[in-house]
Write an enzyme that holds these catalytic residues in place. Sequence first.
Site, PDB file in Angstrom:
ATOM      1  N   HIS A 103       0.852  -1.182   0.000  1.00 10.76           N
ATOM      2  CA  HIS A 103       0.000   0.000   0.000  1.00 10.76           C
ATOM      3  C   HIS A 103       0.892   1.237   0.000  1.00 10.76           C
ATOM      4  CE1 HIS A 103      -3.257  -2.538   2.198  1.00 10.76           C
ATOM      5  NE2 HIS A 103      -3.485  -2.530   0.907  1.00 10.76           N
ATOM      6  N   TYR A 121       3.912  -0.109   5.038  1.00  7.35           N
ATOM      7  CA  TYR A 121       4.424  -1.301   5.728  1.00  7.35           C
ATOM      8  C   TYR A 121       3.547  -2.537   5.547  1.00  7.35           C
ATOM      9  CZ  TYR A 121       6.185   2.852   8.208  1.00  7.35           C
ATOM     10  OH  TYR A 121       6.671   4.089   8.519  1.00  7.35           O
ATOM     11  N   HIS A 122       3.007  -2.740   4.354  1.00  4.70           N
ATOM     12  CA  HIS A 122       2.102  -3.875   4.133  1.00  4.70           C
ATOM     13  C   HIS A 122       2.523  -4.733   2.940  1.00  4.70           C
ATOM     14  CE1 HIS A 122      -1.164  -1.095   6.063  1.00  4.70           C
ATOM     15  NE2 HIS A 122      -0.351  -1.625   6.971  1.00  4.70           N
ATOM     16  N   PRO A 123       3.772  -5.176   2.838  1.00  2.74           N
ATOM     17  CA  PRO A 123       4.171  -5.993   1.687  1.00  2.74           C
ATOM     18  C   PRO A 123       3.596  -7.404   1.766  1.00  2.74           C
ATOM     19  CG  PRO A 123       5.975  -5.890   3.258  1.00  2.74           C
ATOM     20  CD  PRO A 123       4.898  -4.966   3.775  1.00  2.74           C
TER      21      PRO A 123
END
Length: 531
Positions: free
Chosen positions: A290, A457-459
Amino acid sequence: MYDYVIVGAGSAGCVLANRLSEDPDVRVLLVEAGPPDTADFIHIPAAFSALFRTQHDWDHMTGWEPGAHGRRIYLPRGRMLGGSSSLNAMIYMRGNPLDYDEWRDAGCTGWGWDDLLPYFKRAEDNERGASEFHGTGGPLPVSEPRARSVMCQAFLEAVDALGLPRNDDFNDGEQDGYGWYQVTQRDGRRASTAVAYLHPVADRPNLTIETYAQVLKVAFDGSRAVGVVAQRAGDVLEWRAEREVIVCGGAYNSPALLTLSGIGRPDELELLQIPLVAESPEVGMNLQDHPTAGVTYFCQDESSLKDALNDANLAQWMQGQGPLTSNIGENGGFARTRDDLPAPDVQFHMVPVVFEQEGLLAPPAHGFTLSACVLKPQSRGMVAIGTPDPTAKPFIVHGYYTAEDDVRSGVAGLRMVLDFVRTAPLSRYAETPNMAPASDDDAELERHMRQNCQTIYHPVGTCRMGADATSVVDPELRVRGVEGLRVVDASIMPTVPRGNTNAPVIAVAERAADLIRERTTLSNAVQTASG
């Protein structure tokens, strides 16, 4: 010799260590590259950025991002017990039911919303109490935010002034609207998966926890995973797994470890002089995140978190109160920037402090940050390794804003950010622009977005789960082409959920534990009872 060797003590690994060791006849080893989670800054919610680029952070970076003006973007990831749940902003968010139904409809049987909801509930100890959508008595504390900053209050009042809807529960299947985010905290302290799942069972005689041990590769006997090779302080260690090795390294490290272990594309492995164990064409591909872009403003009002880390506030925090209980991203919301969308495409995070230089610099003045992230990105990236040395960091490119739809959603979200900032009472705190677009025409908004975007921080996605033969893992999370090896973390997600990803990873690990133990899954049990 152990029955299960779990690689990575993060959001998924701690859950699995707890659930698998419930069986006293099973021997479980949990291996973590980083240290124990004893540092004070881990447990003080507002202090998480003080851990950036320390021994507690993998400190990854992207390559030169073509959709972000060729910038390299900082990618913090937790490297300690609890992993990124010891480093994140603690927002408890499940995503949209449509996200999981898309997984199910693409062939991932057992991974729809109705399948995962029982696992979200099993994990939870929600202080709102039990309901159709929430659970109590689970390991994971879910709490109301204790620090409700006046700037964040002003944001919601601006929402009201614009006539936009409130949402008191983003996790009941209806995301649209604005409100306070629930957090994974207990008594104002961070509740990582290490705190919630691991420490309460660390004294089980059948559970062994090894820290400061970086796994270098999975060991194979033919095509069967039989253990791992690790390194600690220069010493090479090997641990054997009689049943399974379970990789829980996250969206960056898990595909890198599979490649180093001989699972990947034959041509690349040959160039790296890594013996081929199994061909897997999609390892490291399908990377999603994101991307977020926003604004920062300075103000004379001193109610921001700029100087919050002081003795008086520490004393309050010790009592579970005060500004240091803030998770930084205290509130926000979800919106659809076009009427034809089936679900929100942007999420807002309101932060009562100036988040300067991706959080790597202290705020230079009092103020706030407000950003919008693209929730359903079409852009794709990759994770690769460029050397057979397993201690090297992987090469990562996200491809932020390389898809036209992402640019459209991002620009529309940023325009909404400016609408909020110009609306009283939030406008009172927007005295001096620090990082803001020069105008609100499309070209300037796009320029600002590309120049200032960062990760939220959403890989996910680099060890994609699927029913097709090219997917890295099958719907039971078993790595294709080998035996005795699974991946359980955000990397298995076919697409990124619309929201913060920590709670979904925990639910994935809860369900994976049932799959690994060959127990009746909660979703099947619910269907059987109701059918």
